[in-house]
Design a protein around this motif. Sequence first.
Motif, PDB file in Angstrom:
ATOM      1  N   ALA A  24       0.831  -1.212   0.000  1.00 22.52           N
ATOM      2  CA  ALA A  24       0.000   0.000   0.000  1.00 22.52           C
ATOM      3  C   ALA A  24       0.862   1.256   0.000  1.00 22.52           C
ATOM      4  CB  ALA A  24      -0.941  -0.011   1.200  1.00 22.52           C
ATOM      5  N   ARG A  25       1.924   1.273   0.813  1.00 21.62           N
ATOM      6  CA  ARG A  25       2.821   2.437   0.834  1.00 21.62           C
ATOM      7  C   ARG A  25       3.505   2.615  -0.514  1.00 21.62           C
ATOM      8  NH1 ARG A  25       4.008   0.228   5.926  1.00 21.62           N
ATOM      9  NH2 ARG A  25       5.992  -0.576   5.187  1.00 21.62           N
ATOM     10  N   GLN A  26       3.926   1.511  -1.116  1.00 22.95           N
ATOM     11  CA  GLN A  26       4.603   1.602  -2.408  1.00 22.95           C
ATOM     12  C   GLN A  26       3.648   2.022  -3.514  1.00 22.95           C
ATOM     13  OE1 GLN A  26       6.514  -2.244  -2.597  1.00 22.95           O
ATOM     14  NE2 GLN A  26       8.329  -1.465  -1.547  1.00 22.95           N
ATOM     15  N   TRP A  37      -3.821   4.675 -12.633  1.00 24.37           N
ATOM     16  CA  TRP A  37      -4.043   3.403 -13.321  1.00 24.37           C
ATOM     17  C   TRP A  37      -3.266   2.266 -12.657  1.00 24.37           C
ATOM     18  CZ3 TRP A  37       0.087   0.675 -15.042  1.00 24.37           C
ATOM     19  CH2 TRP A  37       1.292   1.362 -15.156  1.00 24.37           C
ATOM     20  N   LEU A  38      -2.170   2.643 -11.994  1.00 26.57           N
ATOM     21  CA  LEU A  38      -1.305   1.631 -11.382  1.00 26.57           C
ATOM     22  C   LEU A  38      -2.014   0.866 -10.265  1.00 26.57           C
ATOM     23  CD1 LEU A  38       1.504   0.396 -11.442  1.00 26.57           C
ATOM     24  CD2 LEU A  38       2.214   2.139  -9.804  1.00 26.57           C
ATOM     25  N   ARG A  39      -2.916   1.528  -9.560  1.00 26.16           N
ATOM     26  CA  ARG A  39      -3.644   0.854  -8.474  1.00 26.16           C
ATOM     27  C   ARG A  39      -4.385  -0.378  -8.994  1.00 26.16           C
ATOM     28  NH1 ARG A  39      -3.543   4.249  -4.107  1.00 26.16           N
ATOM     29  NH2 ARG A  39      -3.190   6.439  -4.610  1.00 26.16           N
ATOM     30  N   GLU A  40      -5.074  -0.229 -10.112  1.00 25.21           N
ATOM     31  CA  GLU A  40      -5.824  -1.348 -10.679  1.00 25.21           C
ATOM     32  C   GLU A  40      -4.879  -2.437 -11.193  1.00 25.21           C
ATOM     33  OE1 GLU A  40      -9.041  -2.363 -14.180  1.00 25.21           O
ATOM     34  OE2 GLU A  40      -8.839  -0.291 -13.514  1.00 25.21           O
ATOM     35  N   ALA A  41      -3.782  -2.035 -11.801  1.00 26.91           N
ATOM     36  CA  ALA A  41      -2.819  -3.014 -12.317  1.00 26.91           C
ATOM     37  C   ALA A  41      -2.251  -3.866 -11.181  1.00 26.91           C
ATOM     38  CB  ALA A  41      -1.696  -2.309 -13.071  1.00 26.91           C
ATOM     39  N   VAL A  42      -1.918  -3.229 -10.069  1.00 27.06           N
ATOM     40  CA  VAL A  42      -1.385  -3.975  -8.924  1.00 27.06           C
ATOM     41  C   VAL A  42      -2.474  -4.848  -8.314  1.00 27.06           C
ATOM     42  CG1 VAL A  42      -0.351  -3.796  -6.618  1.00 27.06           C
ATOM     43  CG2 VAL A  42       0.439  -2.286  -8.455  1.00 27.06           C
ATOM     44  N   ILE A  66       1.747 -11.208  -3.546  1.00 23.16           N
ATOM     45  CA  ILE A  66       1.627  -9.787  -3.215  1.00 23.16           C
ATOM     46  C   ILE A  66       2.791  -9.018  -3.832  1.00 23.16           C
ATOM     47  CG2 ILE A  66       1.438  -8.091  -1.348  1.00 23.16           C
ATOM     48  CD1 ILE A  66       0.424 -10.468   0.418  1.00 23.16           C
ATOM     49  N   PRO A  67       2.582  -8.447  -5.032  1.00 23.34           N
ATOM     50  CA  PRO A  67       3.668  -7.718  -5.684  1.00 23.34           C
ATOM     51  C   PRO A  67       4.069  -6.477  -4.900  1.00 23.34           C
ATOM     52  CG  PRO A  67       1.636  -7.550  -6.968  1.00 23.34           C
ATOM     53  CD  PRO A  67       1.359  -8.455  -5.824  1.00 23.34           C
ATOM     54  N   ARG A  68       5.368  -6.284  -4.790  1.00 25.16           N
ATOM     55  CA  ARG A  68       5.936  -5.114  -4.140  1.00 25.16           C
ATOM     56  C   ARG A  68       7.210  -4.750  -4.884  1.00 25.16           C
ATOM     57  NH1 ARG A  68       5.682  -8.941  -1.389  1.00 25.16           N
ATOM     58  NH2 ARG A  68       7.768  -9.008  -0.564  1.00 25.16           N
ATOM     59  N   GLY A  69       7.698  -3.553  -4.652  1.00 23.80           N
ATOM     60  CA  GLY A  69       8.983  -3.115  -5.174  1.00 23.80           C
ATOM     61  C   GLY A  69       9.155  -3.337  -6.665  1.00 23.80           C
ATOM     62  N   GLY A  70      10.136  -4.154  -7.008  1.00 24.68           N
ATOM     63  CA  GLY A  70      10.453  -4.421  -8.406  1.00 24.68           C
ATOM     64  C   GLY A  70       9.311  -5.056  -9.175  1.00 24.68           C
TER      65      GLY A  70
END
Length: 93
Positions: A24-26, A37-42, A66-70
């Motif tokens: 969420a922070r990232q 748009w990135l919110r929906e992609a993640v 749970i995708p994070r960082g890279g």
Amino acid sequence: MSKKTTSFRTSIMITKEEALAVQARQIEHYASIYGEWLREAVAKATTAGALESGVEYDMVTINRHIPRGGQIEALIPEKVEAERRIKEGMKEA
């Protein structure tokens, strides 16, 4: 105390809730730069529902769900292109 599930003896263990808090922070950071748009992609790439709440999982398992960082950066075309240019520049040097 939370239940632990792992096959890796020295692996860092975190719960899905901890990983989602980092995510969420990232997302806040990356969405402020690259767009909402990135919110929906993640969200589409996240399968946290497959993990139990309050259970500590090894990072390999967490990373699958749970995708994070890279993993988030890999969803951003501008970041992927910048990384490609850097790698090409390294080959030329």
